[in-house]
Design a protein around this motif. Structure first.
Motif, PDB file in Angstrom:
ATOM      1  N   ALA A  43       0.826  -1.201   0.000  1.00 63.24           N
ATOM      2  CA  ALA A  43       0.000   0.000   0.000  1.00 63.24           C
ATOM      3  C   ALA A  43       0.869   1.262   0.000  1.00 63.24           C
ATOM      4  CB  ALA A  43      -0.934   0.004   1.207  1.00 63.24           C
ATOM      5  N   ARG A  44       0.309   2.331  -0.526  1.00 61.91           N
ATOM      6  CA  ARG A  44       1.032   3.608  -0.567  1.00 61.91           C
ATOM      7  C   ARG A  44       0.525   4.566   0.505  1.00 61.91           C
ATOM      8  NH1 ARG A  44       2.224   7.124  -6.067  1.00 61.91           N
ATOM      9  NH2 ARG A  44       3.289   8.868  -5.060  1.00 61.91           N
ATOM     10  N   PHE A  45      -0.720   4.398   0.942  1.00 64.46           N
ATOM     11  CA  PHE A  45      -1.305   5.283   1.937  1.00 64.46           C
ATOM     12  C   PHE A  45      -1.987   4.475   3.028  1.00 64.46           C
ATOM     13  CE2 PHE A  45      -1.463   7.554  -2.148  1.00 64.46           C
ATOM     14  CZ  PHE A  45      -0.761   8.708  -1.822  1.00 64.46           C
ATOM     15  N   LEU A  46      -2.176   5.098   4.169  1.00 65.65           N
ATOM     16  CA  LEU A  46      -2.990   4.528   5.233  1.00 65.65           C
ATOM     17  C   LEU A  46      -3.850   5.629   5.831  1.00 65.65           C
ATOM     18  CD1 LEU A  46      -1.613   5.646   8.048  1.00 65.65           C
ATOM     19  CD2 LEU A  46      -0.105   3.674   7.765  1.00 65.65           C
ATOM     20  N   HIS A  47      -4.825   5.228   6.641  1.00 66.01           N
ATOM     21  CA  HIS A  47      -5.668   6.176   7.363  1.00 66.01           C
ATOM     22  C   HIS A  47      -5.211   6.213   8.817  1.00 66.01           C
ATOM     23  CE1 HIS A  47      -8.193   5.218   3.855  1.00 66.01           C
ATOM     24  NE2 HIS A  47      -8.678   6.439   4.012  1.00 66.01           N
ATOM     25  N   LEU A  48      -4.911   7.402   9.281  1.00 66.93           N
ATOM     26  CA  LEU A  48      -4.463   7.621  10.655  1.00 66.93           C
ATOM     27  C   LEU A  48      -5.595   8.251  11.448  1.00 66.93           C
ATOM     28  CD1 LEU A  48      -2.331   8.049  12.968  1.00 66.93           C
ATOM     29  CD2 LEU A  48      -1.771  10.238  11.835  1.00 66.93           C
ATOM     30  N   ALA A  49      -6.000   7.579  12.533  1.00 66.43           N
ATOM     31  CA  ALA A  49      -7.061   8.101  13.398  1.00 66.43           C
ATOM     32  C   ALA A  49      -6.448   8.573  14.713  1.00 66.43           C
ATOM     33  CB  ALA A  49      -8.114   7.032  13.663  1.00 66.43           C
ATOM     34  N   THR A  50      -6.670   9.844  15.037  1.00 66.69           N
ATOM     35  CA  THR A  50      -6.240  10.415  16.305  1.00 66.69           C
ATOM     36  C   THR A  50      -7.461  10.989  17.017  1.00 66.69           C
ATOM     37  OG1 THR A  50      -5.799  12.585  15.290  1.00 66.69           O
ATOM     38  CG2 THR A  50      -3.972  11.001  15.369  1.00 66.69           C
ATOM     39  N   CYS A  51      -7.302  11.271  18.295  1.00 68.06           N
ATOM     40  CA  CYS A  51      -8.450  11.784  19.044  1.00 68.06           C
ATOM     41  C   CYS A  51      -7.976  12.549  20.267  1.00 68.06           C
ATOM     42  CB  CYS A  51      -9.349  10.625  19.477  1.00 68.06           C
ATOM     43  SG  CYS A  51     -10.873  11.144  20.317  1.00 68.06           S
ATOM     44  N   THR A  52      -8.675  13.626  20.555  1.00 69.23           N
ATOM     45  CA  THR A  52      -8.475  14.350  21.806  1.00 69.23           C
ATOM     46  C   THR A  52      -9.780  15.020  22.190  1.00 69.23           C
ATOM     47  OG1 THR A  52      -7.091  15.987  22.948  1.00 69.23           O
ATOM     48  CG2 THR A  52      -7.692  16.469  20.680  1.00 69.23           C
ATOM     49  N   PRO A  62      -1.477   9.971  22.814  1.00 68.78           N
ATOM     50  CA  PRO A  62      -0.623   9.214  21.891  1.00 68.78           C
ATOM     51  C   PRO A  62      -1.275   7.962  21.309  1.00 68.78           C
ATOM     52  CG  PRO A  62       0.038   8.802  24.151  1.00 68.78           C
ATOM     53  CD  PRO A  62      -0.996   9.884  24.207  1.00 68.78           C
ATOM     54  N   ASN A  63      -2.421   7.558  21.821  1.00 67.83           N
ATOM     55  CA  ASN A  63      -3.079   6.360  21.306  1.00 67.83           C
ATOM     56  C   ASN A  63      -3.674   6.638  19.925  1.00 67.83           C
ATOM     57  OD1 ASN A  63      -2.693   4.715  23.686  1.00 67.83           O
ATOM     58  ND2 ASN A  63      -4.227   6.013  24.674  1.00 67.83           N
ATOM     59  N   VAL A  64      -3.259   5.840  18.938  1.00 66.50           N
ATOM     60  CA  VAL A  64      -3.725   6.030  17.574  1.00 66.50           C
ATOM     61  C   VAL A  64      -4.162   4.697  16.994  1.00 66.50           C
ATOM     62  CG1 VAL A  64      -2.227   8.019  17.181  1.00 66.50           C
ATOM     63  CG2 VAL A  64      -1.418   5.718  16.572  1.00 66.50           C
ATOM     64  N   SER A  65      -4.925   4.782  15.916  1.00 70.89           N
ATOM     65  CA  SER A  65      -5.342   3.604  15.163  1.00 70.89           C
ATOM     66  C   SER A  65      -5.056   3.857  13.690  1.00 70.89           C
ATOM     67  CB  SER A  65      -6.834   3.321  15.379  1.00 70.89           C
ATOM     68  OG  SER A  65      -7.224   2.133  14.713  1.00 70.89           O
ATOM     69  N   LEU A  66      -4.524   2.843  13.013  1.00 64.93           N
ATOM     70  CA  LEU A  66      -4.179   2.941  11.605  1.00 64.93           C
ATOM     71  C   LEU A  66      -4.949   1.890  10.818  1.00 64.93           C
ATOM     72  CD1 LEU A  66      -0.284   2.966  12.060  1.00 64.93           C
ATOM     73  CD2 LEU A  66      -1.801   4.946  12.095  1.00 64.93           C
ATOM     74  N   LEU A  67      -5.466   2.269   9.676  1.00 55.22           N
ATOM     75  CA  LEU A  67      -6.144   1.328   8.787  1.00 55.22           C
ATOM     76  C   LEU A  67      -5.398   1.314   7.469  1.00 55.22           C
ATOM     77  CD1 LEU A  67      -8.510  -0.548   7.993  1.00 55.22           C
ATOM     78  CD2 LEU A  67      -9.737   1.508   7.229  1.00 55.22           C
ATOM     79  N   VAL A  68      -5.002   0.111   7.024  1.00 55.62           N
ATOM     80  CA  VAL A  68      -4.266  -0.013   5.770  1.00 55.62           C
ATOM     81  C   VAL A  68      -4.805  -1.192   4.981  1.00 55.62           C
ATOM     82  CG1 VAL A  68      -2.444  -1.423   6.838  1.00 55.62           C
ATOM     83  CG2 VAL A  68      -1.975  -0.184   4.729  1.00 55.62           C
ATOM     84  N   HIS A  69      -4.935  -1.005   3.665  1.00 53.02           N
ATOM     85  CA  HIS A  69      -5.270  -2.104   2.760  1.00 53.02           C
ATOM     86  C   HIS A  69      -4.658  -1.787   1.412  1.00 53.02           C
ATOM     87  CE1 HIS A  69      -8.293   0.207   0.501  1.00 53.02           C
ATOM     88  NE2 HIS A  69      -8.662   0.716   1.652  1.00 53.02           N
ATOM     89  N   ASP A  70      -4.501  -2.807   0.580  1.00 53.70           N
ATOM     90  CA  ASP A  70      -3.829  -2.573  -0.694  1.00 53.70           C
ATOM     91  C   ASP A  70      -4.657  -3.010  -1.889  1.00 53.70           C
ATOM     92  OD1 ASP A  70      -3.701  -5.287  -0.420  1.00 53.70           O
ATOM     93  OD2 ASP A  70      -1.530  -5.452  -0.588  1.00 53.70           O
ATOM     94  N   TRP A  71      -5.968  -3.046  -1.734  1.00 55.03           N
ATOM     95  CA  TRP A  71      -6.796  -3.328  -2.899  1.00 55.03           C
ATOM     96  C   TRP A  71      -7.376  -2.051  -3.477  1.00 55.03           C
ATOM     97  CZ3 TRP A  71      -8.860  -5.549   1.815  1.00 55.03           C
ATOM     98  CH2 TRP A  71      -9.928  -4.835   2.368  1.00 55.03           C
ATOM     99  N   VAL A  72      -7.740  -2.128  -4.736  1.00 58.93           N
ATOM    100  CA  VAL A  72      -8.379  -1.008  -5.404  1.00 58.93           C
ATOM    101  C   VAL A  72      -9.879  -1.151  -5.235  1.00 58.93           C
ATOM    102  CG1 VAL A  72      -8.729   0.164  -7.607  1.00 58.93           C
ATOM    103  CG2 VAL A  72      -6.520  -0.883  -7.084  1.00 58.93           C
TER     104      VAL A  72
END
Length: 226
Positions: free
Chosen positions: A34-43, A86-96
């Motif tokens: 994959a080239r990109f991911l989704h970064l989830a942050t929260c405060t 500092p707690n984060v969640s990342l979502l990554v996939h490599d399909w179109v």
């Protein structure tokens, strides 16, 4: 295609969770493709999701455990969120993937409907049916900003720059003329390096099944490795 409902117990994430010192190979492949991911942050109970380019490093001179590296503007909301939480969640996939067109509905902008679409366009629109991967990975971790001007920051920035410069594209990080990556890290304030220490990972596949892993140092792994 028949839709298979997500198993409720599997979605809980605490059943048959495995402990490992390395990421599952499926996740490694996904991160490498994959080239990109989704970064989830929260405060303050306000979440934010950002689309990010990234670099995955299984080990480095600064960490024996896998990390994910990104860069950010020091005044961005994600930077503020990470400092506060500092707690984060990342979502990554490599399909179109694309949204299938409804029968009889004209796409936005007045483009021709399916009956007028070329064979090439049809092929491109159906790429998701032959996905590059059949899984997505949700990664939980602790994010931090590498100390500004440190050797760690220089190392991760250089790795990230090299990983995101492509033969058919311009570098995703523009530098001032006459300055190298290390110079900018020392003298510039435009970029901060985010380092995510991976704590856990969840694999979801297209059938709706879920598998969970918790990452621990090699000496602490008790359920075997993947």
């Amino acid at each position: 295609m028949e839709k298979i409902p997500l198993n409720y117990q599997a979605s809980e994430g605490d059943i048959q969770k495995q402990t490992t010192s390395t990421l599952p190979q499926e996740v490694v492949q996904c991160l490498e493709n994959a080239r990109f991911l989704h970064l989830a942050t929260c405060t303050d109970n306000v979440p934010q999701v950002s689309l990010m380019n990234y670099t995955y490093l299984p080990t480095s001179p600064h960490s024996s455990s896998p990390v994910i590296v990104m860069t950010t503007n020091p005044s961005s909301r994600k930077t503020t969120n990470i400092i506060a939480n500092p707690n984060v969640s990342l979502l990554v996939h490599d399909w179109v993937s694309h949204r299938p067109l409804n029968q009889g509905r004209r796409p936005s902008g007045g483009s021709p409907g399916p009956e007028h679409r070329s064979s090439l366009a049809s092929l491109l629109l159906n790429l998701n049916s032959s996905a590059m991967s059949s899984i997505s990975a949700t990664i939980g971790g602790a994010a931090r900003l590498a100390e500004h001007g440190s050797d760690e920051e220089k190392y991760y920035y250089t790795q990230h720059l090299e990983n995101n410069t492509f033969d058919d594209d311009q570098p995703l990080f523009q530098q001032p003329e006459g300055q190298g990556a290390s110079d900018r890290l020392i003298s510039g304030e435009e970029v901060r390096v985010i380092v995510v220490d991976i704590k856990n990972v969840r694999i979801s596949d297209f059938k709706g099944s879920v598998r969970d892993w918790a990452l621990e140092p090699a000496a602490a792994a008790v359920n075997g490795t993947v």
